[in-house]
Design a protein around this motif. Structure first.
Motif, PDB file in Angstrom:
ATOM      1  N   SER A  34       0.826  -1.204   0.000  1.00  0.00           N
ATOM      2  CA  SER A  34       0.000   0.000   0.000  1.00  0.00           C
ATOM      3  C   SER A  34       0.862   1.257   0.000  1.00  0.00           C
ATOM      4  O   SER A  34       1.887   1.314   0.679  1.00  0.00           O
ATOM      5  CB  SER A  34      -0.902  -0.001   1.238  1.00  0.00           C
ATOM      6  N   THR A  35       0.429   2.260  -0.740  1.00  0.00           N
ATOM      7  CA  THR A  35       1.106   3.561  -0.719  1.00  0.00           C
ATOM      8  C   THR A  35       0.392   4.540   0.210  1.00  0.00           C
ATOM      9  O   THR A  35       0.834   5.658   0.380  1.00  0.00           O
ATOM     10  CB  THR A  35       1.165   4.178  -2.127  1.00  0.00           C
ATOM     11  N   HIS A  36      -0.705   4.107   0.805  1.00  0.00           N
ATOM     12  CA  HIS A  36      -1.467   4.964   1.716  1.00  0.00           C
ATOM     13  C   HIS A  36      -0.635   5.246   2.968  1.00  0.00           C
ATOM     14  O   HIS A  36      -0.003   4.354   3.518  1.00  0.00           O
ATOM     15  CB  HIS A  36      -2.780   4.277   2.083  1.00  0.00           C
ATOM     16  N   ASP A  38       2.183   6.721   3.210  1.00  0.00           N
ATOM     17  CA  ASP A  38       3.618   6.541   2.942  1.00  0.00           C
ATOM     18  C   ASP A  38       4.160   5.229   3.518  1.00  0.00           C
ATOM     19  O   ASP A  38       5.227   5.178   4.109  1.00  0.00           O
ATOM     20  CB  ASP A  38       4.428   7.722   3.483  1.00  0.00           C
ATOM     21  N   ILE A  40       5.170   2.546   1.860  1.00  0.00           N
ATOM     22  CA  ILE A  40       6.231   1.969   1.043  1.00  0.00           C
ATOM     23  C   ILE A  40       7.264   3.044   0.732  1.00  0.00           C
ATOM     24  O   ILE A  40       6.916   4.158   0.345  1.00  0.00           O
ATOM     25  CB  ILE A  40       5.665   1.420  -0.287  1.00  0.00           C
ATOM     26  N   GLU A  41       8.538   2.690   0.889  1.00  0.00           N
ATOM     27  CA  GLU A  41       9.624   3.614   0.562  1.00  0.00           C
ATOM     28  C   GLU A  41      10.650   2.889  -0.310  1.00  0.00           C
ATOM     29  O   GLU A  41      10.682   1.668  -0.368  1.00  0.00           O
ATOM     30  CB  GLU A  41      10.293   4.120   1.846  1.00  0.00           C
ATOM     31  N   VAL A  75       9.120   4.830  -5.886  1.00  0.00           N
ATOM     32  CA  VAL A  75       7.739   5.014  -5.442  1.00  0.00           C
ATOM     33  C   VAL A  75       7.294   6.378  -5.918  1.00  0.00           C
ATOM     34  O   VAL A  75       7.928   7.386  -5.633  1.00  0.00           O
ATOM     35  CB  VAL A  75       7.608   4.935  -3.909  1.00  0.00           C
ATOM     36  N   GLU A  77       4.306   8.803  -5.459  1.00  0.00           N
ATOM     37  CA  GLU A  77       3.117   9.068  -4.654  1.00  0.00           C
ATOM     38  C   GLU A  77       2.025   9.669  -5.531  1.00  0.00           C
ATOM     39  O   GLU A  77       2.305  10.306  -6.540  1.00  0.00           O
ATOM     40  CB  GLU A  77       3.447  10.028  -3.504  1.00  0.00           C
ATOM     41  N   ALA A  85      -0.651   6.752  -7.947  1.00  0.00           N
ATOM     42  CA  ALA A  85       0.558   6.211  -7.340  1.00  0.00           C
ATOM     43  C   ALA A  85       1.098   5.043  -8.168  1.00  0.00           C
ATOM     44  O   ALA A  85       0.342   4.366  -8.865  1.00  0.00           O
ATOM     45  CB  ALA A  85       0.263   5.756  -5.922  1.00  0.00           C
ATOM     46  N   ILE A  87       4.431   1.898  -7.880  1.00  0.00           N
ATOM     47  CA  ILE A  87       5.560   1.280  -7.186  1.00  0.00           C
ATOM     48  C   ILE A  87       6.333   0.478  -8.229  1.00  0.00           C
ATOM     49  O   ILE A  87       5.750  -0.320  -8.952  1.00  0.00           O
ATOM     50  CB  ILE A  87       5.090   0.341  -6.059  1.00  0.00           C
ATOM     51  N   GLU A 136      -4.414   5.726  -4.685  1.00  0.00           N
ATOM     52  CA  GLU A 136      -3.364   5.023  -3.958  1.00  0.00           C
ATOM     53  C   GLU A 136      -3.342   3.566  -4.429  1.00  0.00           C
ATOM     54  O   GLU A 136      -4.346   3.038  -4.883  1.00  0.00           O
ATOM     55  CB  GLU A 136      -3.640   5.041  -2.454  1.00  0.00           C
TER      56      GLU A 136
END
Length: 152
Positions: A34-36, A38, A40-41, A75, A77, A85, A87, A136
């Protein structure tokens, strides 16, 4: 004569890379992606698992349910005005049946095209809200499959 030798050498090198076999490996997420908020980095390790047994030269090479670790390369955003978003993974690592480390260099992009996307647009109306905010990425474990290709 030197030019002829050079042309022959280039042809030989190109046929070796052209004859490289691509071994397909089907994977599925083993965790929520999930990118919600933040979550995932870059350089995070995300766990996937192999969906089917993989054979090479008629021998079992990778067992089903083997853990595959994907390393996040980029990533993106979500932003405003339908900026969704994304990834990006460029390297995956796993162990074969002989417990040898296998590195797969293959680009896999999770985006609106191949992952579940939620956002402001999803909550209000699927087609009107995307104007205000991009979606997201949210992928549940074992809901989606992706293909990787290993050069052998």
């Amino acid at each position: 004569m030197k030019k002829l030798f050079l042309i022959f050498f280039v042809i030989m090198l190109s046929t070796q890379t052209a004859n490289a076999e691509k071994l397909p490996i089907k994977i599925t997420p083993a965790q929520v992606i999930s990118t919600h908020h933040d979550e995932i980095e870059v350089e995070d390790w995300i766990k996937f698992k192999v969906v089917n047994d993989v054979y090479y030269n008629e021998k079992l090479y990778i067992k089903k349910d083997t853990i595959v670790t994907g390393i996040v390369d980029n990533v993106h955003e979500n932003g405003i005005i339908a900026d969704n978003a994304e990834i990006v993974f460029k390297q995956f690592v796993l162990r074969d049946v002989n417990n040898k480390l296998v590195k797969i260099n293959y680009t896999l992009t999770l985006s609106r095209d191949n992952a579940e996307c939620y956002g402001f647009g999803y909550k209000i109306k699927k087609y009107i809200g995307f104007i205000f905010k991009g979606n997201e990425i949210y992928v549940k474990p074992e809901t989606t499959t992706y293909n990787l290709f290993l050069d052998k």
